[in-house]
Scaffold this motif. Structure first.
Motif, short mmCIF file in Angstrom:
data_model
loop_
_atom_site.label_atom_id
_atom_site.label_comp_id
_atom_site.label_asym_id
_atom_site.label_seq_id
_atom_site.Cartn_x
_atom_site.Cartn_y
_atom_site.Cartn_z
N GLU A 1 111.00 105.91 33.20
CA GLU A 1 111.48 105.62 32.27
C GLU A 1 112.85 106.62 33.09
O GLU A 1 113.88 106.35 32.66
CB GLU A 1 111.45 106.00 31.21
CG GLU A 1 112.27 106.14 29.71
CD GLU A 1 111.65 105.91 28.68
OE1 GLU A 1 112.56 104.77 27.81
OE2 GLU A 1 110.81 106.07 28.44
N ALA A 2 112.11 107.44 33.33
CA ALA A 2 113.06 107.95 34.66
C ALA A 2 113.69 107.20 34.98
O ALA A 2 114.74 107.78 35.82
CB ALA A 2 112.59 109.98 34.26
N PHE A 3 113.18 106.98 35.93
CA PHE A 3 113.35 106.19 37.28
C PHE A 3 114.93 104.93 36.95
O PHE A 3 115.71 104.98 37.77
CB PHE A 3 112.12 105.74 37.83
CG PHE A 3 112.56 104.63 38.81
CD1 PHE A 3 112.99 104.76 40.47
CD2 PHE A 3 112.98 103.41 39.42
CE1 PHE A 3 113.16 104.10 41.26
CE2 PHE A 3 113.29 102.41 39.60
CZ PHE A 3 113.76 102.64 40.63
N TYR A 4 114.79 104.44 36.03
CA TYR A 4 115.32 103.22 35.40
C TYR A 4 116.65 104.10 35.03
O TYR A 4 117.96 103.55 34.97
CB TYR A 4 114.49 102.06 34.11
CG TYR A 4 114.10 101.16 35.20
CD1 TYR A 4 114.42 100.80 36.34
CD2 TYR A 4 112.53 101.42 35.14
CE1 TYR A 4 114.51 99.50 37.67
CE2 TYR A 4 111.82 100.62 36.40
CZ TYR A 4 112.40 99.18 37.51
OH TYR A 4 111.51 98.47 37.99
N VAL B 1 102.70 92.69 40.19
CA VAL B 1 101.31 92.53 40.23
C VAL B 1 99.97 92.36 40.14
O VAL B 1 99.10 91.49 40.05
CB VAL B 1 100.91 93.68 41.36
CG1 VAL B 1 99.57 94.39 41.77
CG2 VAL B 1 102.25 93.99 42.90
N CYS B 2 99.94 93.39 38.67
CA CYS B 2 98.79 93.37 37.98
C CYS B 2 99.13 93.08 36.39
O CYS B 2 99.81 93.95 36.57
CB CYS B 2 98.28 94.53 38.28
SG CYS B 2 96.53 95.09 37.49
N SER B 3 98.75 92.47 35.59
CA SER B 3 99.30 92.02 34.52
C SER B 3 98.16 93.27 33.10
O SER B 3 99.07 93.95 32.29
CB SER B 3 98.13 90.81 33.88
OG SER B 3 96.92 90.88 34.12
N LYS B 4 96.96 94.58 34.13
CA LYS B 4 96.56 94.98 32.78
C LYS B 4 98.02 96.33 32.86
O LYS B 4 97.43 97.74 32.14
CB LYS B 4 95.53 95.75 33.73
CG LYS B 4 93.91 94.68 33.76
CD LYS B 4 93.27 95.26 34.51
CE LYS B 4 92.74 96.19 34.08
NZ LYS B 4 91.15 96.47 34.73
N ARG B 5 99.34 95.89 33.67
CA ARG B 5 99.58 97.41 33.89
C ARG B 5 100.66 97.16 32.63
O ARG B 5 101.80 98.34 31.90
CB ARG B 5 100.11 98.03 35.14
CG ARG B 5 99.75 97.79 35.87
CD ARG B 5 100.43 97.57 37.69
NE ARG B 5 99.83 98.48 38.86
CZ ARG B 5 100.28 97.93 40.22
NH1 ARG B 5 101.49 97.68 39.54
NH2 ARG B 5 99.14 97.76 40.90
N ILE B 6 100.56 96.15 32.41
CA ILE B 6 102.16 95.48 31.03
C ILE B 6 102.08 95.72 29.94
O ILE B 6 103.03 96.54 29.77
CB ILE B 6 101.69 94.40 30.93
CG1 ILE B 6 102.15 93.33 32.45
CG2 ILE B 6 102.97 93.29 29.81
CD1 ILE B 6 102.42 91.73 32.61
N PRO B 7 100.63 96.81 29.76
CA PRO B 7 100.87 96.86 27.57
C PRO B 7 101.83 98.72 28.18
O PRO B 7 102.13 98.70 27.14
CB PRO B 7 99.22 97.23 27.26
CG PRO B 7 98.74 95.89 27.96
CD PRO B 7 99.39 95.87 29.22
N PHE B 8 101.41 99.07 28.96
CA PHE B 8 101.96 100.81 29.67
C PHE B 8 103.80 100.64 29.51
O PHE B 8 103.64 101.23 29.13
CB PHE B 8 101.22 101.16 29.83
CG PHE B 8 99.57 101.10 29.93
CD1 PHE B 8 99.05 102.38 28.94
CD2 PHE B 8 98.87 100.21 30.69
CE1 PHE B 8 97.27 102.39 28.82
CE2 PHE B 8 97.23 100.36 30.54
CZ PHE B 8 96.95 101.22 29.66
N LEU B 9 103.64 99.61 30.01
CA LEU B 9 105.29 99.29 30.46
C LEU B 9 105.93 98.42 30.03
O LEU B 9 107.49 98.58 29.62
CB LEU B 9 105.71 99.16 32.30
CG LEU B 9 104.82 99.99 33.73
CD1 LEU B 9 105.04 99.83 35.13
CD2 LEU B 9 104.96 101.41 32.86
N GLY B 10 105.43 97.47 29.05
CA GLY B 10 106.00 96.55 28.17
C GLY B 10 107.48 97.36 27.12
O GLY B 10 108.95 96.83 27.91
N PRO B 11 107.08 98.11 26.59
CA PRO B 11 108.39 99.02 25.85
C PRO B 11 109.34 100.26 26.81
O PRO B 11 110.37 99.75 26.56
CB PRO B 11 107.29 100.29 24.65
CG PRO B 11 105.85 99.74 25.04
CD PRO B 11 105.83 98.56 25.96
#
Length: 299
Positions: free
Chosen positions: A21-24, A42-52
């Protein structure tokens, strides 16, 4: 007017939501990028953490006047991943397609052909344009001569090149990061977050070789163009895509902005980039039709 524009590719690495969030926020407020690609490739397992986080980032970037494009997974393998890719394919807005299964569900809605599609010649490019392609990010292995041939075949198609960052070389059904920590892919504990630019790999002779990022193989070196901006644009390149890394990307973007305005030569660009905290040495072989690991000239 700038000779070429700048885009920021999707984040390939597993950064924490706070860091992301700070990066963007900085990208929105301080960077010269015209386009920003968001989404987990790359990896769909990361999506729940980064979606919002990415949803909020999109709003802030659009408010700052950036064009935001969401990118698809590059290797949707499971039913869940196929479902997520299908949902993105149904979006009316322009998206970036990184897997043919997404394209087949896209209809004729506009899309960017991402660098994970196999577009190596003029015929493939023309076929994609007929299917709704409005922009192409060239495959990283293509030489500038090959890109120029595609440009001559579809002269109105904007072409981006991977201009900065470790090169995305391959994807696998196995997770290298998990294996390196003696973990199973389904119980990986997200150990890829320990390596914000990927984990470097060395040969048995203790030589730098590649980097791994979850299921992804990357180059050890950091790719840069290695030729003048005039030569790039003469070959059909309209946009320089920079890949997010943990280095100060605002500083990197400003150097490339000067290069894109033809206010800085490639040699000076390389020298200034080399002074930053990059994860690997500068390389520029592919665009020149050489091995991708060929070192970039910095003097």
């Amino acid at each position: 007017m700038a000779v070429a524009k700048l885009s920021l590719g999707p984040l390939l690495f597993n950064w924490s939501p706070e860091v992301t969030e700070a990066f963007y926020a900085r990208i929105a407020d301080e960077s010269p990028f015209d386009r920003v690609y968001l989404g987990e490739v790359v990896c769909s397992k990361r999506i729940p953490f980064l979606g919002p986080v990415l949803a909020r980032a999109a709003e802030r970037l659009i408010g700052a006047g950036k064009t935001v494009v969401f990118s698809s997974l590059a290797l949707p393998a499971t039913e869940r991943e196929q479902s997520m890719s299908g949902a993105l394919a149904a979006v009316e807005d322009e998206i970036e397609v990184n897997d043919m299964s997404v394209l087949l569900r896209r209809g004729r809605r506009p899309f960017v052909a991402g660098p994970f599609l196999n577009v190596y010649n003029e015929l493939a490019a023309r076929q994609l344009v007929a299917m709704g392609c409005v922009r192409l990010c060239a495959n990283i292995e293509l030489s500038l001569d090959a890109i120029g041939a595609i440009h001559k075949s579809v002269p109105d198609l904007p072409i981006e090149i991977h201009a900065f960052g470790r090169l995305p070389l391959a994807l696998s059904g196995r997770c290298y990061h998990a294996r390196a920590h003696n973990l199973h892919k389904d119980a990986c504990q997200f150990v890829c977050d320990r390596d914000p630019d990927g984990r470097s790999v060395r040969t048995v002779e203790d030589q730098d070789f590649l980097a791994i990022n979850g299921i992804q193989t990357l180059s050890n070196g950091v790719h840069v163009p290695g030729v003048s901006i005039d030569r790039l644009t003469a070959g059909g390149v309209t946009t320089l895509r920079l890949s997010p890394h943990s280095v100060d990307m605002i500083a990197v973007a400003r150097l490339f902005d000067a290069f894109a305005w033809n206010a800085m030569e490639a040699v000076e660009l390389n020298a200034r980039l080399k002074a930053l905290a990059l994860p690997g040495p500068l390389v520029s072989g592919y665009l020149l039709g050489k091995p991708g690991s060929q070192a970039a000239r910095c003097a």
